[in-house]
Every structure is written in structure tokens, then in C-alpha cells.
Motif scaffolding. Structure first.
Motif, PDB file in Angstrom:
ATOM      1  N   LYS A 146       5.784  -8.766   5.505  1.00 15.00           N
ATOM      2  CA  LYS A 146       5.003  -9.023   6.705  1.00 15.00           C
ATOM      3  C   LYS A 146       5.088  -7.826   7.628  1.00 15.00           C
ATOM      4  O   LYS A 146       6.167  -7.289   7.861  1.00 15.00           O
ATOM      5  N   CYS A 147       3.951  -7.426   8.168  1.00 12.96           N
ATOM      6  CA  CYS A 147       3.918  -6.331   9.132  1.00 12.96           C
ATOM      7  C   CYS A 147       4.726  -6.733  10.372  1.00 12.96           C
ATOM      8  O   CYS A 147       4.502  -7.803  10.927  1.00 12.96           O
ATOM      9  N   HIS A 148       5.642  -5.854  10.787  1.00 12.77           N
ATOM     10  CA  HIS A 148       6.479  -6.213  11.945  1.00 12.77           C
ATOM     11  C   HIS A 148       5.686  -6.197  13.247  1.00 12.77           C
ATOM     12  O   HIS A 148       6.136  -6.698  14.264  1.00 12.77           O
ATOM     13  N   ARG A 149       4.500  -5.612  13.203  1.00 14.19           N
ATOM     14  CA  ARG A 149       3.707  -5.559  14.437  1.00 14.19           C
ATOM     15  C   ARG A 149       2.733  -6.734  14.530  1.00 14.19           C
ATOM     16  O   ARG A 149       2.643  -7.380  15.557  1.00 14.19           O
ATOM     17  N   CYS A 150       1.968  -6.997  13.447  1.00 14.65           N
ATOM     18  CA  CYS A 150       0.908  -8.005  13.553  1.00 14.65           C
ATOM     19  C   CYS A 150       1.150  -9.224  12.667  1.00 14.65           C
ATOM     20  O   CYS A 150       0.409 -10.208  12.762  1.00 14.65           O
ATOM     21  N   GLY A 151       2.151  -9.144  11.781  1.00 14.54           N
ATOM     22  CA  GLY A 151       2.469 -10.299  10.954  1.00 14.54           C
ATOM     23  C   GLY A 151       1.619 -10.426   9.695  1.00 14.54           C
ATOM     24  O   GLY A 151       1.841 -11.317   8.890  1.00 14.54           O
ATOM     25  N   ALA A 198       5.216  -1.757   8.295  1.00 13.10           N
ATOM     26  CA  ALA A 198       4.019  -1.930   9.112  1.00 13.10           C
ATOM     27  C   ALA A 198       2.790  -1.781   8.225  1.00 13.10           C
ATOM     28  O   ALA A 198       2.804  -1.026   7.259  1.00 13.10           O
ATOM     29  N   CYS A 199       1.728  -2.533   8.555  1.00 10.61           N
ATOM     30  CA  CYS A 199       0.501  -2.427   7.758  1.00 10.61           C
ATOM     31  C   CYS A 199      -0.264  -1.171   8.176  1.00 10.61           C
ATOM     32  O   CYS A 199      -0.043  -0.621   9.254  1.00 10.61           O
ATOM     33  N   LEU A 200      -1.167  -0.732   7.312  1.00 14.36           N
ATOM     34  CA  LEU A 200      -1.890   0.512   7.589  1.00 14.36           C
ATOM     35  C   LEU A 200      -2.816   0.373   8.796  1.00 14.36           C
ATOM     36  O   LEU A 200      -3.076   1.356   9.481  1.00 14.36           O
TER      37      LEU A 200
HETATM   38 ZN   LIG Z   1       0.054  -4.853  11.169  1.00 11.21          ZN
END
Ligand SMILES: [Zn+2]
Length: 244
Positions: A151-156, A170-172
Motif C-alpha cells: 500500500k502506498c504510504h501516501r494515498c493507500g 509510494a506509488c508512482l
Molecule cells: Zn500513492
């Protein structure tokens, strides 16, 4: 600083600087600070990724002592007759910002910190190549995870690719690289061309369980760079790469 402490510090600085010079043909402020034990190599890594606002923040000493050590380093370089090579330090982050060394951010102090002292035994060509390599922004690294349950730590959200940041993956989209296109490894010439044309670029790696190491899968480059690259290399013969 009393003369006795100063002498002791001078000895440590010289030892660290000589070791760096012998190992890589030049010595930098960071080599010295790490070498005398005031700076943790892991912290340098974080700073290089743009996660620490300025390097002095994580040096384990006070400012007057740091500046004394840097003065001792410069007088060593002068005694040794080394070449000063100004080096720019660029963050290994999508923003590619210039990294800051000092609390003040004073340009003169920044320039002093960024100077590499290069052996005069190296040829002009070799010195130049060393300087180019040192100033080049390090590659961004994007991971193709084996386990899709991240899971992206910023947006989930999740995705096929991720970038490791200090708090986690983190996702791209969140790191601002989601518009890039994947170019699989295999055509070295095409990869080199596309990379040169792309202002933003990342190396894609995947962990190999059998070989127990990360392996390069390809590159992420700007779509335009990819569109331009093939025609230029089909039409014109490229001289062999002598850069490495
Ligand atoms: Zn993200």
C-alpha cells in the motif's frame, strides 16, 4: 579549540582524506566527515535522497568544530597540491533539487563543501570523467514488487511499481512519475538514447529470489523520448560508446 585537540583532529582528518584519495582518486568533505566518524553513511544516503534538509543537521559535532575540520581538510589538499573540482550534488528524488550542506545555505560555504580534491596523478581526461560522474544526478530506482499486497504510504493505493521512501513504499502517482513509459531492458543502445533524451528517468528493478539480488528490468522514460529514440538510431550509425 586548544592546540592539542586541534592536532588530534588534524590527524584524523588527514587519515580519512588520504584513505579516500587512495581509494577513489579524490577526497570530498563527505568522505572526511564520514571517515572521522562524525557522519553516518546511512544519513548521507537519506540526504542524497532529499530527505534531510541540510547535511550539517546530521553531522555529530558543533558548527565551529565542523568548520575547523573542513579548514584542516582544505589545508591538507593545498599541501598535497590537489586539484579543486567543484561538484554539484543533486538529490536522488523526482524533484532533482540541488542538495544543501550548511545550515546557513551561504553560497561560499556550499561551494567549499561541494569541492572535490582530485589527485594530480590522474590524467586530465580521467579527472574530467571523474568530475562528470560525480556531478551526475544519481538514477532514481523504481521497484517491481514480488508481493502485490503493498500500500502506498501516501494515498493507500497499490500498483505494479513502487518507489521506496523513508516511511515506506509510494506509488508512482504520488512521486510524480506515473506518466513515464516502460522500456524493457535488452536494447542497450535504445535504452541509452531514450535515457539521454528523457529529463525524468528511473531504473526499474525486481528482486530475484534465486539470485538473491535486485535485477534491472528496464527503464521508465518520458513517452516523447521513447518516440524519438528509435528513428535516430535506425537512420544513423552511432559511434561505439567510449564513455565507460
Ligand atoms: Zn500513492
Amino acid at each position: 579549540m586548544n592546540p592539542k585537540n586541534r592536532d588530534a583532529l588534524a590527524q584524523r582528518v588527514v587519515k580519512a582524506a588520504e584513505a579516500a584519495l587512495a581509494a577513489q582518486g579524490y577526497a570530498s568533505s563527505i568522505d572526511v566527515l564520514v571517515g572521522i566518524g562524525w557522519l553516518d553513511a546511512g544519513k548521507v544516503e537519506q540526504w542524497r535522497r532529499g530527505q534531510i534538509d541540510y547535511l550539517e543537521r546530521v553531522v555529530q559535532s558543533n558548527l565551529p568544530r565542523i568548520s575547523e575540520a573542513m579548514k584542516l581538510f582544505r589545508s591538507w589538499a593545498a599541501r598535497r597540491g590537489l586539484y579543486a573540482s567543484p561538484t554539484s550534488y543533486v538529490a536522488r528524488s523526482p524533484r532533482r533539487q540541488t542538495l544543501r550542506f550548511s545550515r546557513s545555505g551561504d553560497p561560499t560555504i556550499e561551494a567549499l563543501y561541494g569541492t572535490h580534491w582530485v589527485s594530480q596523478e590522474l590524467s586530465e581526461r580521467k579527472r574530467q570523467r571523474l568530475a562528470e560522474k560525480a556531478s551526475r544526478a544519481p538514477d532514481l530506482v523504481v521497484v517491481q514488487p514480488l508481493n502485490r499486497e503493498w500500500k502506498c504510504h501516501r494515498c493507500g493505493k497499490t500498483g505494479d511499481l513502487l518507489m521506496m521512501e523513508n516511511p515506506g513504499p509510494a506509488c508512482l502517482g504520488c512521486v510524480g512519475l506515473d506518466d513515464l513509459e516502460f522500456l524493457p531492458a535488452g536494447d542497450a543502445l535504445l535504452s541509452r538514447r531514450a535515457k539521454a533524451k528523457s529529463t525524468r528517468c528511473a531504473v526499474v528493478v525486481r528482486f530475484s529470489r534465486t539470485r538473491r539480488r535486485y535485477e534491472r528490468q528496464g527503464l521508465l522514460v518520458e513517452p516523447l523520448a521513447l518516440a524519438d529514440a528509435p528513428s535516430t538510431f535506425v537512420d544513423r550509425p552511432i559511434p561505439p560508446d567510449r564513455s565507460r
